[in-house]
Motif scaffolding. Structure first.
Motif, mmCIF file in Angstrom:
data_model
loop_
_atom_site.group_PDB
_atom_site.id
_atom_site.type_symbol
_atom_site.label_atom_id
_atom_site.label_comp_id
_atom_site.label_asym_id
_atom_site.label_seq_id
_atom_site.Cartn_x
_atom_site.Cartn_y
_atom_site.Cartn_z
ATOM 1 N N ALA A 1 8.744 46.541 19.697
ATOM 2 C CA ALA A 1 9.786 45.582 19.315
ATOM 3 C C ALA A 1 11.162 46.235 19.412
ATOM 4 O O ALA A 1 12.125 45.627 19.904
ATOM 5 N N ARG A 2 11.229 47.469 18.990
ATOM 6 C CA ARG A 2 12.520 48.171 19.081
ATOM 7 C C ARG A 2 12.928 48.391 20.531
ATOM 8 O O ARG A 2 14.094 48.269 20.881
ATOM 9 N N ALA A 3 11.952 48.719 21.353
ATOM 10 C CA ALA A 3 12.237 48.925 22.779
ATOM 11 C C ALA A 3 12.725 47.619 23.402
ATOM 12 O O ALA A 3 13.678 47.589 24.190
ATOM 13 N N ALA A 4 12.074 46.535 23.010
ATOM 14 C CA ALA A 4 12.460 45.228 23.535
ATOM 15 C C ALA A 4 13.891 44.894 23.115
ATOM 16 O O ALA A 4 14.685 44.368 23.900
ATOM 17 N N MET A 5 14.205 45.247 21.900
ATOM 18 C CA MET A 5 15.544 45.003 21.384
ATOM 19 C C MET A 5 16.578 45.791 22.194
ATOM 20 O O MET A 5 17.630 45.259 22.549
ATOM 21 N N ALA A 6 16.232 47.026 22.473
ATOM 22 C CA ALA A 6 17.143 47.862 23.260
ATOM 23 C C ALA A 6 17.355 47.248 24.643
ATOM 24 O O ALA A 6 18.487 47.150 25.127
ATOM 25 N N ALA B 1 10.923 35.215 19.544
ATOM 26 C CA ALA B 1 12.120 34.665 18.900
ATOM 27 C C ALA B 1 12.723 35.677 17.931
ATOM 28 O O ALA B 1 13.945 35.839 17.870
ATOM 29 N N LEU B 2 11.870 36.361 17.205
ATOM 30 C CA LEU B 2 12.377 37.362 16.259
ATOM 31 C C LEU B 2 13.143 38.465 16.983
ATOM 32 O O LEU B 2 14.268 38.816 16.610
ATOM 33 N N ILE B 3 12.525 38.992 18.012
ATOM 34 C CA ILE B 3 13.175 40.086 18.744
ATOM 35 C C ILE B 3 14.518 39.631 19.300
ATOM 36 O O ILE B 3 15.530 40.327 19.186
ATOM 37 N N ASN B 4 14.539 38.449 19.851
ATOM 38 C CA ASN B 4 15.793 37.963 20.419
ATOM 39 C C ASN B 4 16.834 37.678 19.344
ATOM 40 O O ASN B 4 18.005 37.956 19.519
ATOM 41 N N SER B 5 16.390 37.133 18.239
ATOM 42 C CA SER B 5 17.366 36.791 17.206
ATOM 43 C C SER B 5 17.981 38.047 16.599
ATOM 44 O O SER B 5 19.183 38.082 16.339
ATOM 45 N N VAL B 6 17.185 39.069 16.404
ATOM 46 C CA VAL B 6 17.763 40.288 15.838
ATOM 47 C C VAL B 6 18.614 41.021 16.877
ATOM 48 O O VAL B 6 19.584 41.694 16.530
ATOM 49 N N SER B 7 18.274 40.849 18.133
ATOM 50 C CA SER B 7 19.117 41.421 19.185
ATOM 51 C C SER B 7 20.470 40.722 19.184
ATOM 52 O O SER B 7 21.525 41.353 19.339
ATOM 53 N N TRP B 8 20.406 39.421 18.996
ATOM 54 C CA TRP B 8 21.646 38.635 18.934
ATOM 55 C C TRP B 8 22.513 39.105 17.774
ATOM 56 O O TRP B 8 23.713 39.322 17.920
ATOM 57 N N GLU C 1 18.738 46.014 13.378
ATOM 58 C CA GLU C 1 17.554 46.786 12.975
ATOM 59 C C GLU C 1 17.062 46.369 11.590
ATOM 60 O O GLU C 1 15.863 46.236 11.356
ATOM 61 N N ARG C 2 17.997 46.185 10.681
ATOM 62 C CA ARG C 2 17.616 45.773 9.328
ATOM 63 C C ARG C 2 16.873 44.448 9.361
ATOM 64 O O ARG C 2 15.819 44.288 8.742
ATOM 65 N N LEU C 3 17.419 43.501 10.088
ATOM 66 C CA LEU C 3 16.763 42.196 10.144
ATOM 67 C C LEU C 3 15.396 42.263 10.814
ATOM 68 O O LEU C 3 14.474 41.541 10.430
ATOM 69 N N LEU C 4 15.296 43.140 11.802
ATOM 70 C CA LEU C 4 13.997 43.302 12.460
ATOM 71 C C LEU C 4 12.971 43.772 11.433
ATOM 72 O O LEU C 4 11.861 43.240 11.354
ATOM 73 N N ILE D 1 9.684 41.625 10.505
ATOM 74 C CA ILE D 1 8.327 42.143 10.719
ATOM 75 C C ILE D 1 7.586 42.219 9.387
ATOM 76 O O ILE D 1 6.411 41.842 9.294
ATOM 77 N N ASP D 2 8.268 42.697 8.373
ATOM 78 C CA ASP D 2 7.643 42.749 7.044
ATOM 79 C C ASP D 2 7.165 41.381 6.599
ATOM 80 O O ASP D 2 6.083 41.237 6.022
ATOM 81 N N GLY D 3 7.974 40.383 6.886
ATOM 82 C CA GLY D 3 7.600 39.029 6.488
ATOM 83 C C GLY D 3 6.403 38.506 7.265
ATOM 84 O O GLY D 3 5.748 37.549 6.856
#
Lengths: 195, 195
Positions: free
Chosen positions: A97-102, A160-167, A178-181, A185-187
DNA sequence: TTGCTAAGTTGAGGCTGTCTCAATATATTT
DNA sequence: AAATATATTGAGACAGCCTCAACTTAGCAA
């Protein structure tokens, strides 16, 4: 199935190939500087060709973006496959997920295109996005099977999560993204999970 | 403190007031139809005035947006205050978050402006966004005091979450946005919480 | 080498949009 | 009925998107 040929049908003429490469290189620079909404005229100018040449190689901005991202998106899908071997299914998912965000934040504004493309089947980027989504789905499924993630989480949710936190990362700061990610994920974790 | 006067310093001339109102009305319609990036020329045209008139009343798109949203944003802040009396701190927060999401998605593209405005202190919308953030903070703090939410969650986290899920809702479907909101809030809950 | 032709390039031109400002018009005051 | 402060106008400068008819050239074949 019907992906566009990376190397076009018949071999390109030498000058065409040269311009094509030059345009891609300048686009990479300029998108990195000014985001994906940067002026196409400027790209053509800096590549030393007329704007018509740009349009003949890349009929739309999306087409240009697609050519620019092809390798990178392939790499992201591959990375998901590799991570299926990671000892912890949960950790593998988070790493990916972090890689995708990057990946999603290399150019300002890119995330919006990527999000649109998963919805719009006519988009030049649709196939590549679909591949990324499916790759993520594998990791998600494994984490669900291992009991770490809630069963009702879908691949679309993850995408959607990955994209939204990237946004968010793009709009405010990568750290905020990163915090929102982490929260997101925790949720999505199963209730039995601690923390 | 130094909020812009809703009713400007000295009384406006009758014709000016008329045009001002007309422009706001058309802007509301057109933004609702085409999003906040709609043509300002079109708004002026539909309002039956020259574009210069629009620019004289609203020097920037943000200024127009600010005038258009003032009441609505005030209402959102007020709603947070009211919800402080709600029996469940957790539930109150969730209800407000959903209301905020609804507010944020009235016009396509609005969420991006709102997110930018919280960062950019020179923005016409900054003060109003700040007020909303602070209003949300009250609800968040109460939920934290009641033990429902993790202590390390900040008002900025909450603001970012609401905006990011609104963005998702806008890009894909409101339902997808709602799902992510639920995951996000869950991820912000204290570990002791079930589910 | 030379000419042919398919392939590629050019850039002016039409369009839309932003924003400005000198000239003009009109509401309000005296 | 001026005088004046307040508004409105719309042409014009500029930038970006995209198209397409005219032009140029790479690569091939005679």
């Amino acid at each position: 199935m019907t992906t566009v040929d990376p190397a076009p049908r018949r071999r390109m003429r030498a000058d065409a190939r040269r311009n094509y490469e030059r345009l891609l290189a300048e686009a990479a620079t300029i998108f990195a500087e000014h985001g994906v909404e940067a002026s196409l005229e400027e790209i053509a100018r800096r590549a030393g060709v007329a704007n018509g040449t740009l349009y003949s190689h890349f009929p739309t901005r999306q087409a240009l973006l697609e050519a620019l991202l092809r390798d990178r998106m392939q790499a992201l899908s591959d990375k998901a496959r590799d991570l299926l071997d990671h000892p912890s299914a949960d950790e593998a998912l988070l790493i990916w997920a972090r890689a995708a965000m990057a990946h999603t934040t290399v150019y300002r504004g890119l995330v919006t295109s990527l999000m649109r493309s998963i919805e719009d089947e006519t988009s030049h980027l649709h196939a590549a996005c679909q591949a990324v989504l499916t790759a993520g789905e594998q990791l998600l499924n494994r984490a669900q099977a291992a009991g770490g993630m809630r069963a009702d989480v879908t691949a679309s949710d993850l995408y959607a999560l990955i994209n939204s936190v990237s946004w968010v990362g793009e709009q405010t700061s990568p750290a905020q993204g990163e915090r929102l990610l982490a929260f997101g994920i925790d949720g999505m974790r199963s209730a039995t999970d601690s923390r």
